[in-house]
Design an enzyme around this catalytic site. Structure first.
Site: not given
Ligand code: 2AM
Length: 476
Positions: A128, A182
């Site tokens: 990310s 995630k």
């Protein structure tokens, strides 16, 4: 081969990750289906470190020291499978393929199992932070075997963002754990963005502030407990004026939010696992609703309340109340997200460290925030709470916020400003703390029309009432 790691797929994410690795002193083999990208990377950035360009898959594999570490950075889906199918036959037992794309965790589980059969390690890794993060330090969420983390972890930790000297990278757990976490990160991101957007809408339409004034308010909030990347960029977006028209930028952008799918995956997964993530779901629905232009046009003539905005004297106080409502709603959204991580961890036997997840989200990623220190503390203690809401410190924040939170939701309702995130969060809070829920009545309805039976508060066992007959109760 002499390269410590290889990156295949050199679009901007892959290229930036490769550059980050090279800048940290690693020798990086680079490869792309279309070789012009490989050449361009070395031409433009070759002086940043040591790259070993490879035109063919065979050259790429040969350039790597063993056990090989290959990072795949292609578009999630069919391309990932195509690249795996291309490389797997060229690899030897103990070699590792890491997928740094936004794969669905179920695909990662499938790929991991298939490659394990062939003696290869497959690491589904959430990354990310976007393009900038990939280059300067992302938050990294690798799944896979402990052996693969022993080999890949130090490299990943060296390129991750750092907070207080700690890398924003940790081994999340086996097979799909990294991509699952995630996914939830992105779901929480949806909720956080929606809550911030509602706060803006209320400050504008209820308090009557202009975007530039709201940007100032957000900058103020960013000095306190809401300090976060998302609040910071929101202030910047709100302060921006369109060069062409001179109007606030936010007023010239079409109000139809788009999505790539990770929010939807989060909600679908939550439904499958039976975890109420209403804050994330409302955020996904709100984006979807915004895009239904025809539906919105058809409904535009429906009447709303005729009340005016607040008196200017009350606006400042209202802004403080919105801050409280935003903070409380944020606690709820994150509590729901962590509940989902915990459920996934139990379902798949991942043994995810809930505190470590908070720790690696403090830097590099989109939801990085001061707030995450509190979540880490809450789940890192000897007796982690069942829900973040009952953690002593967060419970105190919620208690302090609840009246302003209720006031903001009522004001929004009275003035006809939709606040689905704030309202859903408050409803979750009130439902969890309720002594009795009307679920008892739903059980009665189900027993009435479908003889689905119910349990009693005072006796063990299942029961059914003869609704169509004399209404006596029998044991099911
Ligand atoms: P390309 O430059 O040859 O198109 C993002 O699309 C990245 O994924 C690009 O580097 C692209 O390579 C790569 N990519 C997309 N589909 C692919 C496939 N089926 N096989 C290999 N690489 C692929």
């Amino acid at each position: 081969g002499q390269a410590q790691i290889g990156v295949t797929g050199l679009a901007v994410m892959g290229r930036n990750l490769a550059r980050n690795l090279a800048r940290r002193g690693h020798t990086v083999a680079v490869h792309n289906r279309t070789a012009t990208r490989t050449r361009e990377l070395v031409e433009r950035f070759g002086q940043e470190g040591t790259f070993v360009p490879a035109e063919s898959a065979a050259d790429f594999v040969a350039a790597l020291e063993r056990p090989r570490r290959i990072v795949v950075m292609v578009k999630a889906g069919a391309a990932t499978d195509a690249v795996i199918d291309e490389f797997a036959p060229l690899l030897e037992p103990g070699d590792m393929i890491m997928d740094g794309g936004n794969a669905h965790y179920a695909d990662t589980r499938r790929r991991e199992a298939a490659l394990r059969e062939r003696g290869l390690h497959f690491v589904g890794c959430g990354i990310s932070g976007g393009e900038e993060g990939a280059l300067h330090g992302p938050s990294i969420m690798p799944g896979g075997s402990p052996e693969s983390y022993a080999a890949l972890g130090p490299l990943l930790e060296s390129i991750a963002a750092e907070v207080d000297g700690e890398p924003c990278c940790t081994h999340i757990g086996p097979d799909g754990a990294g991509h699952f976490v995630k996914m939830v990160h992105n779901g929480i991101e949806y909720a956080d963005m929606q809550l911030i957007a509602e706060a803006y809408d209320l400050l504008r339409r209820v308090a009557g502030y202009e975007p530039e004034r709201i940007a100032e308010i957000f900058r103020g909030w960013n000095e306190g407990r809401l300090d976060s990347y998302l609040i910071e960029i929101t202030a910047q977006v709100l302060a921006h004026r369109d060069a062409e028209t001179g109007r606030p930028f936010v007023d010239v952008v079409l109000d139809q939010a788009e999505q790539k799918g990770t929010g939807r995956w989060t909600v679908q997964t939550a439904l499958d696992l039976g975890v109420p993530v209403s804050g994330i779901a409302e955020a996904v629905f709100a984006r979807g609703l915004s895009g239904h232009a025809e539906l919105r046009a058809a409904a535009r003539s429906l009447p709303g309340p005729t009340r005016p905005t607040l008196h200017p004297d009350d606006a400042a106080r209202f802004a403080d109340q919105v801050e409280q409502a935003l903070y409380a709603s944020k606690i709820v959204a994150y509590a729901q997200g962590w509940q989902l991580i915990q459920a996934g961890s139990e379902e798949y036997g991942w043994n995810i460290d809930l505190a470590a997840v908070a720790a690696i989200w403090r830097g590099g990623c989109i939801i990085r925030a001061r707030f995450l220190n509190g979540i880490r503390r809450a789940f890192g203690g000897a007796e982690p709470p069942v829900t973040l809401l009952t953690d002593e410190l967060f419970a105190g924040d919620l208690a302090a916020a609840q009246n302003p939170w209720r006031h903001v939701v009522s004001r929004a309702t009275e003035l006809g400003v939709p606040a689905p995130g704030f309202s859903a969060a408050l409803a979750y809070y009130d439902a969890l703390r309720a002594e009795r829920l009307p679920a008892a009545l739903i059980q009665g309805q189900r027993d009435f029309f479908g003889a689905h039976t119910y349990q009693r508060v005072d006796r063990e066992g299942g029961f059914h009432t003869l609704w169509g007959g004399d209404r006596t109760e029998e044991r099911a």
